[in-house]
Design a protein around this motif. Sequence first.
Motif, mmCIF file in Angstrom:
data_model
loop_
_atom_site.group_PDB
_atom_site.id
_atom_site.type_symbol
_atom_site.label_atom_id
_atom_site.label_comp_id
_atom_site.label_asym_id
_atom_site.label_seq_id
_atom_site.Cartn_x
_atom_site.Cartn_y
_atom_site.Cartn_z
ATOM 1 N N GLU A 136 0.860 -1.176 0.000
ATOM 2 C CA GLU A 136 0.000 0.000 0.000
ATOM 3 C C GLU A 136 0.904 1.237 0.000
ATOM 4 O O GLU A 136 2.012 1.224 0.543
ATOM 5 C CB GLU A 136 -0.889 0.008 1.243
ATOM 6 N N PHE A 137 0.424 2.326 -0.606
ATOM 7 C CA PHE A 137 1.291 3.477 -0.806
ATOM 8 C C PHE A 137 1.883 4.005 0.499
ATOM 9 O O PHE A 137 3.097 4.273 0.574
ATOM 10 C CB PHE A 137 0.545 4.608 -1.515
ATOM 11 N N GLN A 138 1.079 4.197 1.530
ATOM 12 C CA GLN A 138 1.606 4.756 2.775
ATOM 13 C C GLN A 138 2.549 3.787 3.485
ATOM 14 O O GLN A 138 3.466 4.206 4.202
ATOM 15 C CB GLN A 138 0.463 5.175 3.709
ATOM 16 N N GLU A 139 2.350 2.478 3.282
ATOM 17 C CA GLU A 139 3.289 1.483 3.799
ATOM 18 C C GLU A 139 4.665 1.712 3.168
ATOM 19 O O GLU A 139 5.694 1.723 3.849
ATOM 20 C CB GLU A 139 2.778 0.083 3.489
ATOM 21 N N TYR A 140 4.672 1.903 1.848
ATOM 22 C CA TYR A 140 5.915 2.174 1.133
ATOM 23 C C TYR A 140 6.488 3.535 1.496
ATOM 24 O O TYR A 140 7.684 3.674 1.795
ATOM 25 C CB TYR A 140 5.647 2.103 -0.376
ATOM 26 N N PHE A 141 5.626 4.554 1.497
ATOM 27 C CA PHE A 141 6.091 5.935 1.584
ATOM 28 C C PHE A 141 6.520 6.323 2.997
ATOM 29 O O PHE A 141 7.546 6.985 3.184
ATOM 30 C CB PHE A 141 4.975 6.867 1.106
ATOM 31 N N VAL A 142 5.749 5.925 3.993
ATOM 32 C CA VAL A 142 6.014 6.359 5.363
ATOM 33 C C VAL A 142 6.681 5.257 6.179
ATOM 34 O O VAL A 142 7.780 5.443 6.702
ATOM 35 C CB VAL A 142 4.716 6.823 6.054
ATOM 36 N N ALA A 149 14.788 14.732 -7.453
ATOM 37 C CA ALA A 149 13.584 15.325 -6.873
ATOM 38 C C ALA A 149 13.993 16.112 -5.640
ATOM 39 O O ALA A 149 14.827 15.655 -4.846
ATOM 40 C CB ALA A 149 12.593 14.230 -6.480
ATOM 41 N N LEU A 150 13.442 17.298 -5.487
ATOM 42 C CA LEU A 150 13.776 18.097 -4.310
ATOM 43 C C LEU A 150 13.256 17.445 -3.032
ATOM 44 O O LEU A 150 13.850 17.572 -1.965
ATOM 45 C CB LEU A 150 13.190 19.504 -4.446
ATOM 46 N N LYS A 151 12.130 16.761 -3.136
ATOM 47 C CA LYS A 151 11.533 16.103 -1.982
ATOM 48 C C LYS A 151 10.767 14.881 -2.473
ATOM 49 O O LYS A 151 10.130 14.922 -3.512
ATOM 50 C CB LYS A 151 10.591 17.067 -1.246
ATOM 51 N N GLY A 152 10.844 13.796 -1.707
ATOM 52 C CA GLY A 152 10.098 12.605 -2.072
ATOM 53 C C GLY A 152 10.853 11.700 -3.026
ATOM 54 O O GLY A 152 11.978 11.974 -3.435
ATOM 55 N N PRO A 153 10.202 10.600 -3.433
ATOM 56 C CA PRO A 153 10.879 9.550 -4.194
ATOM 57 C C PRO A 153 10.676 9.619 -5.702
ATOM 58 O O PRO A 153 10.875 8.621 -6.391
ATOM 59 C CB PRO A 153 10.203 8.287 -3.639
#
Length: 313
Positions: A148-154, A231-235
């Motif tokens: 899930e996206f938030q699992e990956y992202f956070v 990227a300045l921020k994020g993946p």
Amino acid sequence: MRVCAIAGGVGGAKLAAGLQAVLPPGDLSVIVNTADDFDLWGLRICPDLDTVMYTLAGLANRETGWGVTDESFNTLAMISDYGEDAWFKLGDRDLATHILRTQRLRAGMSLTQVTADLSAALGIRNRLLPMCDEPVSTVLETPEGLLEFQEYFVRRRQRDDVLGVELRGIEKARVPVEVASAVSEAEAIIFCPSNPVVSIGPILAVPEMRELLSNCPVPRVAVSPIIGGKALKGPADEMLRSLGHEVSAAGVARMYEGLVDGFVMDRADENEEASISALGMRVLSTEAVMRDEPDRGRLAREVLNLCSKLDTV
């Protein structure tokens, strides 16, 4: 000039705030990604919507770009005391947003209605619009399996290679009447410097959304989230790379080919101007990093100026 911005994440929120600062109240509509929304502890969390809403309201945490300024985390600490894994940081003030949103959604209000009420209560005089009212969730294919996206992202801090993107529920999504109205009334459409894969991509994947935007006979401009190959921020840079896209301003421009007439990039990427121009886009090379509020307003004015110079007839 009535403007419709397409946004998600911190970069998108910053340019949206710049546009809000230079346009008359009521002339800006922001269509926001909702495919990273999810449920946690019984609450409906809408990270991109909230990031844009807090930024437009002047409440966003300036250090992180997300969450609320001067936040406390007493509730999260107590949740941890109960033995729960408090991996997603929800501040005490932020929780009020999620509680009221969840309550109103369960009472039968649409996400569009709820968002309009919450943003108006925070003093926002422009339209903040979810890309759809139906639930859509981003699921990423990785070497470790589906995440899930938030699992990956956070939780996993974006450490996994992204090999594919699935948008669950997207086939049931519909363009809200309010979004269709904002696009039809717009005199310019601006794609903010957001991740083209997981922020802008889901918005364009809503059935009939891409056609709605591409058929709109007004200037359409995209702003690159990639500067100097990063990227300045994020993946976004790592995600583009693992999905086989060129990690450059030109690589992003190719993803918008046929959809935009103009493209804004940082001066660090001036050597890519010819490649982007060959796609049929008018290019503006400028200082694209938004370090503070004056930067946001300056970039917004430059983007609007480019829009005014484009011939879309």
